[in-house]
Design an enzyme around this catalytic site. Structure first.
Site, PDB file in Angstrom:
ATOM      1  N   THR A 296     -54.428  64.600 -43.510  1.00  0.00           N
ATOM      2  CA  THR A 296     -54.101  63.267 -43.020  1.00  0.00           C
ATOM      3  C   THR A 296     -55.113  62.823 -41.977  1.00  0.00           C
ATOM      4  OG1 THR A 296     -52.776  63.904 -41.075  1.00  0.00           O
ATOM      5  CG2 THR A 296     -51.662  63.923 -43.219  1.00  0.00           C
ATOM      6  N   ASP A 297     -55.165  61.527 -41.746  1.00  0.00           N
ATOM      7  CA  ASP A 297     -55.874  61.054 -40.566  1.00  0.00           C
ATOM      8  C   ASP A 297     -55.048  61.440 -39.336  1.00  0.00           C
ATOM      9  OD1 ASP A 297     -57.844  59.785 -39.004  1.00  0.00           O
ATOM     10  OD2 ASP A 297     -58.139  58.252 -40.534  1.00  0.00           O
ATOM     11  N   TRP A 298     -55.568  61.173 -38.168  1.00  0.00           N
ATOM     12  CA  TRP A 298     -55.113  61.846 -36.956  1.00  0.00           C
ATOM     13  C   TRP A 298     -53.790  61.319 -36.383  1.00  0.00           C
ATOM     14  CZ3 TRP A 298     -58.266  64.720 -38.932  1.00  0.00           C
ATOM     15  CH2 TRP A 298     -58.917  65.779 -38.302  1.00  0.00           C
TER      16      TRP A 298
END
Length: 585
Positions: A296-298
Site C-alpha cells: 500500500t501507499d503510506w
C-alpha cells in the site's frame, strides 16, 4: 545448517523452511514497511537507535523506507546498524532497505528526499523529454549502482501513472502524458534497475506505482491530502491507465504499489485502492495474473507524526473504521504489505481471533521472503561504507546526470535568439552564473535571464499542500508585470521549471526566448541559452493554451485540453536558435 541459510538450496525450499519456523508475530512483522531515519536534524542518535530497536527487534519488522541520512556514507552506516539489529533476532531475517527517488533536483519528504552526495538528474518528466529510451535505462542503472553501494535494495518507483490531468501535483514524477511513452520508459527503467535479464544480488527491485494509475485526480489535487480523496474517470479511461502496468508486469516487475485515491462514479468500490477488491483481486491478481508483492501507499491504517504534521490515517472511504478493520479489508482485497504503518500486532490479532487465516498471511510472507532471497540479501547483509563514499556521486555518474539535464531542456521560443556571452546580463532566480558579466542594475542590462517556477497556489490551507503544488497553472499578474518591465529594458531569456504544464502564452507575448526545464543547474541553463550546449529535448506533455481549456478537460483523458499552445513532442533545436541569431547579426 538450516536450509533457509544455505545458498545452495533452491529458493522455494529456503522460503518454505523459513516459513515453517516463523511464529505469527514474526510473519506479521514482514507485512509492514515503515520509514526509518538515522540520527541527524530531526532525531538524536539515541532516539534513532531506540526507534530502530523497537521496530527491528521488538516488532520484528524487516522492511524500511530510509529517510534522511545526510550523505551516502550515513545511509550505508545506518543500513549496517539495522542489519546488526536484525541479526540479533531469533531467526536473523535481514532488513530490506528501500527508498523513494533520491537523485532529483526537488526534495519532498513525502515523495523523495534528494541526497546531494549522489549524481543529480532531471525529474522523471525530464527523462521523458529526452528522445528514445536509453536515458531512462541509463538513469535507472546508475540509481541501481548508487543504491547498492548504500545497501538500498528496493526503489519505490517508477511511477507508471499517466500525466493526463495537467494540474496534478505529482505529474513531474511521471514519464509524461503519452500512454505509450509512459509504458516504454517504465519498462526501460525497470530493466535498468534490474541490471540484467533476471533479478539477482546486483539488482534493485522496482515497486511500480500507483496501481491502477494515479493520474486522474479530481482537479489535479493529490490524494495525499485528506481534502482531496477523489479519483475520477469522466472519459471512462480506466483501462488506458492500467496499460503501462501491464507492460511492467510483462518484463518481470515484482512489486506494485496501490494509490490513496478512491474512485468515484465508476463500477469500482468507492474506497481507496488498497481496499478495493474489484481492483486488487479482480484486475491485478485475477485478470492480470500478478503474483508479486502488493504494497500500500503510506499510512493507511494509523497516523504518523512528521515534524509538526500528523500524517494519516489515509484510508479514504473507510475513515470511520478502526485500524484493525481497515487491515482486514486490505488483506482480503489482496494486499501483502502496509507501507508506512508499523503495528504488526494488528495482524497478530486478526489471525489469533480467526478473522484472517494464517494460510492467507503465509501467502504474503512467501512473496516477501522470496524477494529477499532473490536479491541475495541473506548472503549480502552489509554495505561497504568505503564503497558508498567512492561509488555514490562518482564523477562518471555526475557527468551523465549533467548530460541528462542538458538533453532534457526544451526550447519553446527563440524570439530573443542566442544569449551573447559578451552581453552585460541582469539575472533573476539564478544563484550561479558562469562565463557571463552581470549587473545589479536593470537599466544597464543588455540582456535579462530569469528562472521561474511553474505557477501554483501556495499552501491552500494544508501543510501537505506546501509540498504538493496544486491549483492554477497561470502566472500571477505580478509575475507577468515584472517580466514585462524586464522585456522593455533588454532582450529577455526565460527558463521555466515545468513541474506542471504552465500556461506559457503570456511569456511568449513578451518576445522572449523560452526554455522549459525539468530540473537543471544554473550552469546547464546558461550553457543552453548561450549555445554552448545543444538543445534537443521535446515536451513530454501538452502545454495548455488557457486555464479554461484545462478546467474543461477530462482528468483521465490524455491530450484533452482544447487547442494547446504546444503539443507533446514539440521542441526547437539549437540549429534553429543559431539560425535566428545569424539572421539578426
Amino acid at each position: 545448517m538450516n536450509d533457509y541459510l544455505d545458498p545452495t538450496q533452491p529458493i522455494g525450499r529456503r522460503v518454505e523452511d523459513l516459513l515453517a519456523r516463523m511464529t505469527v508475530a514474526e510473519k506479521a512483522g514482514l507485512m509492514f514497511h515503515p520509514t526509518t531515519e538515522p540520527g541527524g536534524d530531526s532525531l538524536t542518535d539515541a532516539d534513532a537507535l531506540g526507534d530502530a530497536e523497537l521496530n527491528v527487534v521488538t516488532r520484528g519488522i524487516s522492511h524500511f523506507n530510509v529517510l534522511g541520512g545526510g550523505d551516502s556514507e550515513g545511509v550505508a552506516n545506518w543500513h549496517n546498524t539495522l542489519q546488526d539489529l536484525a541479526a540479533s533476532t531469533r531467526l536473523g531475517i535481514p532488513v530490506t532497505l528501500s527508498s523513494d527517488p533520491r537523485h532529483g533536483f526537488r526534495s519532498n519528504p513525502f515523495t523523495g528526499q534528494s541526497l546531494e552526495s549522489l549524481s543529480r538528474w532531471p525529474e522523471t518528466t525530464g527523462i521523458a523529454a529526452i528522445p528514445g529510451t536509453n536515458a531512462a535505462r541509463e538513469y535507472a542503472d546508475i540509481i541501481r549502482r548508487e543504491f547498492l553501494a548504500m545497501g538500498i535494495r528496493v526503489y519505490l518507483g517508477p511511477m507508471a501513472d499517466i500525466f493526463s490531468e495537467p494540474r496534478w501535483s505529482r505529474g513531474f514524477g511521471t514519464f509524461g502524458e503519452n500512454p505509450a511513452r509512459v509504458a516504454e520508459l517504465t519498462v526501460a527503467f525497470i530493466e535498468g534497475l534490474r541490471g540484467g535479464k533476471s533479478m539477482g544480488a546486483d539488482s534493485v527491485a522496482a515497486v511500480v506505482k500507483h496501481f491502477p494509475g494515479g493520474g486522474p485526480q479530481l482537479r489535479g489535487d493529490d490524494a495525499h491530502d485528506f481534502r482531496y480523496p477523489e479519483q475520477v474517470y469522466p472519459g471512462g479511461m480506466q483501462e488506458l491507465h492500467i496499460e503501462p502496468f501491464e507492460k511492467a508486469f510483462a518484463v518481470g516487475a515484482t512489486q506494485v504499489m496501490t494509490y490513496y485515491g478512491k474512485p468515484v462514479g465508476t463500477e469500482w468500490d468507492e474506497v481507496g485502492f488498497a481496499f478495493n477488491t474489484p481492483v486488487v483481486q479482480g484486475i491485478l491478481r485475477h485478470r492480470l495474473g500478478f503474483e508479486g508483492i502488493v504494497v500500500t501507499d503510506w499510512n493507511l491504517l494509523e497516523s504518523e507524526q512528521m515534524g509538526d504534521l500528523t500524517f494519516g490515517p489515509n484510508g479514504w472511504g473507510l475513515e470511520h473504521l478502526t485500524p484493525l478493520e481497515r487491515a482486514r479489508i486490505a488483506i482480503d482485497a489482496g494486499v501483502d504489505q502496509f507501507g508506512g504503518d508499523r503495528n504488526p500486532a494488528l495482524i497478530e490479532e486478526l489471525v489469533n481471533t480467526g478473522v484472517v487465516t494464517e494460510d492467507r498471511i503465509d501467502q504474503s510472507v512467501r512473496r516477501l521472503l522470496h524477494e529477499k532471497f532473490m536479491l541475495g540479501i541473506f548472503e549480502n547483509r552489509k554495505a561497504d561504507v568505503e564503497k558508498a563514499r567512492t561509488e555514490c556521486g562518482a564523477p562518471v555518474y555526475c557527468e551523465k546526470g549533467v548530460a541528462a539535464q542538458r538533453a532534457s531542456l526544451v526550447l519553446l521560443s527563440e524570439e530573443a535568439g542566442l544569449l551573447s556571452t559578451d552581453a552585460c546580463v541582469y539575472v533573476d532566480g539564478i544563484d550561479h552564473v558562469s562565463g557571463l558579466t552581470t549587473t545589479d542594475s536593470i537599466e544597464r542590462a543588455e540582456a535579462v535571464v530569469v528562472r521561474l517556477e511553474a505557477p501554483f497556489e501556495v499552501g491552500r490551507g494544508s501543510v501537505v499542500a506546501e509540498y504538493f503544488h496544486g491549483g492554477t497553472l497561470e502566472f500571477s499578474d505580478d509575475t507577468i508585470a515584472r517580466l514585462r518591465e524586464y522585456a522593455a529594458q533588454a532582450p529577455l531569456y526565460l527558463s521555466v521549471f515545468l513541474e506542471r504544464p504552465a500556461i506559457l502564452g503570456p511569456l511568449l507575448e513578451l518576445g522572449a526566448t523560452v526554455i522549459g526545464d525539468f530540473g537543471a543547474s544554473d550552469t546547464v541553463v546558461i550553457d543552453a541559452l548561450t549555445g554552448r550546449a545543444p538543445l534537443t529535448g521535446v515536451l513530454p506533455f501538452d502545454i495548455p493554451s488557457s486555464m479554461e481549456a484545462v478546467e474543461n478537460s477530462r482528468e483521465d483523458v490524455p491530450f484533452d485540453t482544447k487547442a494547446p499552445l504546444f503539443r507533446a513532442g514539440a521542441g526547437i533545436t539549437r540549429e534553429a536558435l543559431q539560425a535566428t541569431a545569424a539572421r539578426r547579426a
